[in-house]
Design a protein around this motif. Structure first.
Motif, PDB file in Angstrom:
ATOM      1  N   ILE A 126      39.773  32.671  30.307  1.00 10.62           N
ATOM      2  CA  ILE A 126      40.088  33.978  30.882  1.00 10.62           C
ATOM      3  C   ILE A 126      39.687  35.095  29.922  1.00 10.62           C
ATOM      4  N   SER A 127      38.951  36.089  30.440  1.00 13.47           N
ATOM      5  CA  SER A 127      38.546  37.243  29.650  1.00 13.47           C
ATOM      6  C   SER A 127      39.281  38.467  30.203  1.00 13.47           C
ATOM      7  N   ALA A 128      40.106  39.118  29.359  1.00 12.44           N
ATOM      8  CA  ALA A 128      40.966  40.193  29.884  1.00 12.44           C
ATOM      9  C   ALA A 128      41.251  41.254  28.829  1.00 12.44           C
ATOM     10  N   MET A 129      41.739  42.404  29.298  1.00  9.65           N
ATOM     11  CA  MET A 129      42.183  43.465  28.399  1.00  9.65           C
ATOM     12  C   MET A 129      43.710  43.505  28.419  1.00  9.65           C
ATOM     13  N   THR A 130      44.302  44.274  27.503  1.00 10.84           N
ATOM     14  CA  THR A 130      45.769  44.345  27.424  1.00 10.84           C
ATOM     15  C   THR A 130      46.373  44.752  28.769  1.00 10.84           C
ATOM     16  N   MET A 131      45.753  45.709  29.439  1.00  5.10           N
ATOM     17  CA  MET A 131      46.292  46.216  30.715  1.00  5.10           C
ATOM     18  C   MET A 131      46.282  45.171  31.830  1.00  5.10           C
ATOM     19  N   ASP A 132      45.556  44.053  31.627  1.00  6.48           N
ATOM     20  CA  ASP A 132      45.414  43.050  32.692  1.00  6.48           C
ATOM     21  C   ASP A 132      46.464  41.940  32.624  1.00  6.48           C
ATOM     22  N   LEU A 133      47.444  42.066  31.728  1.00  9.28           N
ATOM     23  CA  LEU A 133      48.446  40.999  31.573  1.00  9.28           C
ATOM     24  C   LEU A 133      49.130  40.626  32.889  1.00  9.28           C
ATOM     25  N   PRO A 134      49.497  41.610  33.747  1.00  2.00           N
ATOM     26  CA  PRO A 134      50.135  41.231  35.025  1.00  2.00           C
ATOM     27  C   PRO A 134      49.258  40.307  35.875  1.00  2.00           C
ATOM     28  N   ALA A 135      47.973  40.631  35.990  1.00  3.77           N
ATOM     29  CA  ALA A 135      47.080  39.787  36.810  1.00  3.77           C
ATOM     30  C   ALA A 135      46.904  38.411  36.181  1.00  3.77           C
ATOM     31  N   VAL A 136      46.778  38.379  34.848  1.00  2.00           N
ATOM     32  CA  VAL A 136      46.590  37.098  34.153  1.00  2.00           C
ATOM     33  C   VAL A 136      47.834  36.222  34.320  1.00  2.00           C
ATOM     34  N   THR A 137      48.995  36.858  34.279  1.00  2.00           N
ATOM     35  CA  THR A 137      50.248  36.102  34.467  1.00  2.00           C
ATOM     36  C   THR A 137      50.278  35.442  35.843  1.00  2.00           C
ATOM     37  N   LYS A 138      49.900  36.221  36.878  1.00  6.28           N
ATOM     38  CA  LYS A 138      49.863  35.660  38.245  1.00  6.28           C
ATOM     39  C   LYS A 138      48.890  34.481  38.300  1.00  6.28           C
ATOM     40  N   ALA A 168      41.427  44.455  35.816  1.00  4.83           N
ATOM     41  CA  ALA A 168      42.118  44.037  37.055  1.00  4.83           C
ATOM     42  C   ALA A 168      43.542  44.585  37.112  1.00  4.83           C
ATOM     43  N   GLY A 169      44.099  44.883  35.939  1.00  9.90           N
ATOM     44  CA  GLY A 169      45.457  45.448  35.928  1.00  9.90           C
ATOM     45  C   GLY A 169      46.461  44.478  36.530  1.00  9.90           C
ATOM     46  N   SER A 170      47.052  44.835  37.669  1.00  9.48           N
ATOM     47  CA  SER A 170      48.044  43.934  38.279  1.00  9.48           C
ATOM     48  C   SER A 170      47.389  42.972  39.274  1.00  9.48           C
ATOM     49  N   GLY A 171      46.065  43.120  39.477  1.00  6.96           N
ATOM     50  CA  GLY A 171      45.407  42.148  40.341  1.00  6.96           C
ATOM     51  C   GLY A 171      44.292  42.727  41.196  1.00  6.96           C
ATOM     52  N   GLN A 172      44.133  44.062  41.167  1.00  8.37           N
ATOM     53  CA  GLN A 172      43.059  44.692  41.952  1.00  8.37           C
ATOM     54  C   GLN A 172      42.466  45.825  41.151  1.00  8.37           C
ATOM     55  N   ARG A 173      41.141  45.795  40.903  1.00  8.26           N
ATOM     56  CA  ARG A 173      40.524  46.877  40.124  1.00  8.26           C
ATOM     57  C   ARG A 173      40.532  48.155  40.944  1.00  8.26           C
ATOM     58  N   ARG A 174      41.089  49.233  40.336  1.00  8.73           N
ATOM     59  CA  ARG A 174      41.132  50.528  41.056  1.00  8.73           C
ATOM     60  C   ARG A 174      39.965  51.401  40.628  1.00  8.73           C
ATOM     61  N   SER A 175      39.497  51.181  39.384  1.00  8.96           N
ATOM     62  CA  SER A 175      38.380  52.017  38.908  1.00  8.96           C
ATOM     63  C   SER A 175      37.241  51.103  38.455  1.00  8.96           C
ATOM     64  N   SER A 176      36.088  51.669  38.191  1.00 12.27           N
ATOM     65  CA  SER A 176      34.878  50.934  37.769  1.00 12.27           C
ATOM     66  C   SER A 176      34.664  49.706  38.623  1.00 12.27           C
ATOM     67  N   ARG A 177      34.868  49.820  39.928  1.00 17.99           N
ATOM     68  CA  ARG A 177      34.714  48.643  40.804  1.00 17.99           C
ATOM     69  C   ARG A 177      33.260  48.198  40.851  1.00 17.99           C
ATOM     70  N   ASP A 178      32.329  49.113  40.481  1.00 18.21           N
ATOM     71  CA  ASP A 178      30.918  48.691  40.557  1.00 18.21           C
ATOM     72  C   ASP A 178      30.381  48.315  39.178  1.00 18.21           C
ATOM     73  N   ILE A 204      39.113  37.837  38.901  1.00 23.38           N
ATOM     74  CA  ILE A 204      40.471  37.315  39.093  1.00 23.38           C
ATOM     75  C   ILE A 204      41.011  37.650  40.484  1.00 23.38           C
ATOM     76  N   GLU A 205      40.666  38.838  41.035  1.00 25.61           N
ATOM     77  CA  GLU A 205      41.214  39.195  42.348  1.00 25.61           C
ATOM     78  C   GLU A 205      40.714  38.228  43.428  1.00 25.61           C
ATOM     79  N   GLU A 206      39.486  37.743  43.248  1.00 25.27           N
ATOM     80  CA  GLU A 206      38.910  36.785  44.216  1.00 25.27           C
ATOM     81  C   GLU A 206      39.704  35.468  44.157  1.00 25.27           C
ATOM     82  N   LEU A 207      40.056  35.041  42.946  1.00 21.88           N
ATOM     83  CA  LEU A 207      40.774  33.771  42.759  1.00 21.88           C
ATOM     84  C   LEU A 207      42.208  33.883  43.257  1.00 21.88           C
ATOM     85  N   LEU A 208      42.814  35.062  43.068  1.00 18.66           N
ATOM     86  CA  LEU A 208      44.194  35.233  43.545  1.00 18.66           C
ATOM     87  C   LEU A 208      44.237  35.197  45.068  1.00 18.66           C
TER      88      LEU A 208
END
Ligand code: SF4
Length: 532
Positions: A66-78, A13-23, A48-52
């Motif tokens: 919450i299940s996340a990768m390191t790059m998803d910290l911004p979205a998890v913080t929100k 999700a990165g900062s809150g919206q998946r840009r790649s592998s959306r499918d 997470i984008e649906e919940l935000l």
């Protein structure tokens, strides 16, 4: 009323919206839901984008995992802010690759962080009634938790034995229905966990650690390969898989087939057999720490694929089974023949990362650039369209390695590679290169690599013009109003077509235009006959 747990899928999700592998739908969140289902705990999975976007959903739950990768910290913080803002109670559990460095999560102040492999730890939390009462977390292995502004980390938990992994833990299949457009998505089903590459980088690490040439990495004894006197994490320097998940453990054929059957019966059309290295499936004896020897276990692979092919949806071709990651040094003619004989029309994804033999050694990668060219040639000879992975900004990159990488890109393209996948180097916690600088898109050398990959990929897309590809409608196009994104059912490019189609609709698309190195446009045609 029993506790209701919200499983948050924040992966990519990165900062809150998946840009790649959306499918794509990873198996992590379903694995978490599987532990809750095992203990009759009500749970639902939401991206997470649906919940935000839809905060009202939070009211339906008492606790969150919450299940996340390191790059998803911004979205998890929100999300954590939102969750805390909506209540005064309710446990927050965080897990997944993001837990590799628990200190990074200090500011979020979660109730507990599940580090690394999660099933057994989560199960212990559940049986200790973590959702209902105070639990002495210092007694539980494999967690981290905040105390007085500090993060306490308990002893690591042993990895789950492969037998127990299959017998005691099942990823939820029912919860697949929680995902929007799951019928059109690639649904990952875990086949093996961990990686057999126990070579290591010989580059000097930021804290001074460096290979002392003890030759353990080349030992014939698989246990000796697990021991590095310099404590350098095993595997490719940029990767944390062997360091986190250990050598490969395979799930049983019965458990895999059962999970796939249940998912197909719920309307999934695209299954990906998830594994860091599919050819490690039931290969050799545990611990398996030699990435290239012994050869792949063709009998086990044949048995698995034949059982999957017998499933009605696969037999009538309304569903497709794909395999992704395969190590070039294991990809022989026999492997290609076995895959083709097992009607596996899926193309291997082969990691090369750099075309420089020297840099390959330095980063701890197994095999050689020639192994990859040969694997691509074999795969193409057997009618497959392999993808080859490269990374720009890797430690040790220079003008010479870039020149060699561009040369090899052209060679694998000529040998039949369908696509060059280019990633930017990211320092992952738990990997040997955890403290190396992240790659920059402005870096000249990286730009040269991306430019060549883009040129090759665009050229390859031209070969689709005028062809009819069978696909499955997924979601409305963001870029083109009134268009629908269509994913290939089997192999092929991502497509976009005029018109609105509901997720999961099977379509035949006549390709009319190449829009980019990763996207083509086309028209929906009635003709059932398709070229691919
Ligand atoms: S085990 Fe460590 S010190 Fe020994 S050869 Fe491998 S990386 Fe070098």
């Amino acid at each position: 009323m029993t506790d209701r747990v919200l499983v948050v899928d924040a992966l990519s999700a990165g900062s809150g919206q998946r840009r790649s592998s959306r499918d794509s739908i990873g198996c992590g969140p379903r694995t978490v839901a599987g532990v809750f289902e095992k203990h009759d705990i009500h749970c639902r999975i939401h991206r997470i984008e649906e919940l935000l976007e839809k905060r009202s959903l939070l009211k339906k739950f008492d606790h969150v995992a919450i299940s996340a990768m390191t790059m998803d910290l911004p979205a998890v913080t929100k999300f954590v802010k939102l969750w805390r803002g909506s209540r005064t109670q309710g446990r927050i559990i965080i897990g997944g690759p993001i837990s590799a460095n628990p200190l990074d999560l200090k500011e979020l102040n979660p109730d507990v962080i599940v580090i690394g492999e999660g099933e057994a730890t989560l199960e212990e939390l559940v049986t200790e009634k973590f959702f209902e009462k105070y639990v002495e977390l210092s007694e539980i292995r494999g967690v981290a938790y905040p105390v007085a502004g500090q993060i306490i980390v308990t002893k690591p938990r042993d990895l789950i034995h492969s037998k127990i992994l299959s017998e005691s833990y099942r990823a939820s299949t029912t919860r697949i229905i929680d995902y929007n457009a799951y019928q059109a998505s690639k649904v990952y089903v875990e086949v093996t966990r961990g990686c057999s590459n126990y070579r290591r980088t010989n580059l000097r690490l930021d804290d001074g650690r460096q290979c002392s040439d003890c030759s353990n990495c080349d030992s014939d004894d698989s246990k000796v390969r697990m021991d590095c006197p310099e404590d350098i994490p095993p595997g490719c320097g940029f990767c944390s898989v062997p360091g986190t998940w250990g050598p490969p453990r395979s799930r049983t054929i019965e458990v895999i087939v059962e999970e796939v059957r249940e998912l197909l019966d719920l309307g999934v059309h695209r299954i990906v057999l998830e594994s860091p290295g599919f050819l490690d499936f039931m290969r050799g004896r545990e611990p398996l720490t030699n990435p290239c020897h012994p050869p792949a276990n063709l009998e086990a692979i044949r048995n698995l694929l034949n059982r999957l092919n017998a499933l009605p949806q696969v037999a009538n071709k309304t569903a497709h089974i794909a395999i992704e990651n395969m190590k070039a040094c294991l990809f022989s003619e026999d492997v290609a023949k076995t895959l083709v004989d097992s009607m596996m029309s899926s193309s291997p994804n082969i990691g090369l990362e750099t075309g420089s033999e020297k840099q390959l050694r330095n980063i701890g990668k197994c095999g050689s650039p020639e192994d990859v060219v040969e694997a691509v040639r074999i795969a193409s000879q057997y009618g497959m369209n392999p993808f080859v992975y490269f990374i720009y900004g890797l430690p040790g990159e220079d003008e010479e390695t870039v020149r060699e990488s561009i040369e090899i890109m052209r060679e694998v393209s000529k040998a039949g590679a369908e696509r060059i996948i280019m990633y930017g180097f990211r320092p992952l916690p738990g990997s040997a290169f955890a403290n190396y600088p992240e790659s920059s898109t402005k870096d000249e050398l990286g730009m040269q690599l991306r430019k060549e990959a883009d040129r090759i990929n665009r050229e390859k897309k031209d070969s689709y013009l005028g062809k009819i590809i069978r696909g499955i409608a997924s979601e409305p196009s963001w870029a083109r109003h009134g268009y629908t994104m269509v994913s290939p059912l089997e192999e092929g490019p991502l497509m976009t077509v005029p018109g609105g189609y509901s997720p999961g609709t099977l379509l035949n698309v006549l390709i009319s235009e190449v829009l980019s190195s990763g996207l083509v446009a086309g028209e929906v045609v009635q003709d059932e006959k398709s070229n691919r």
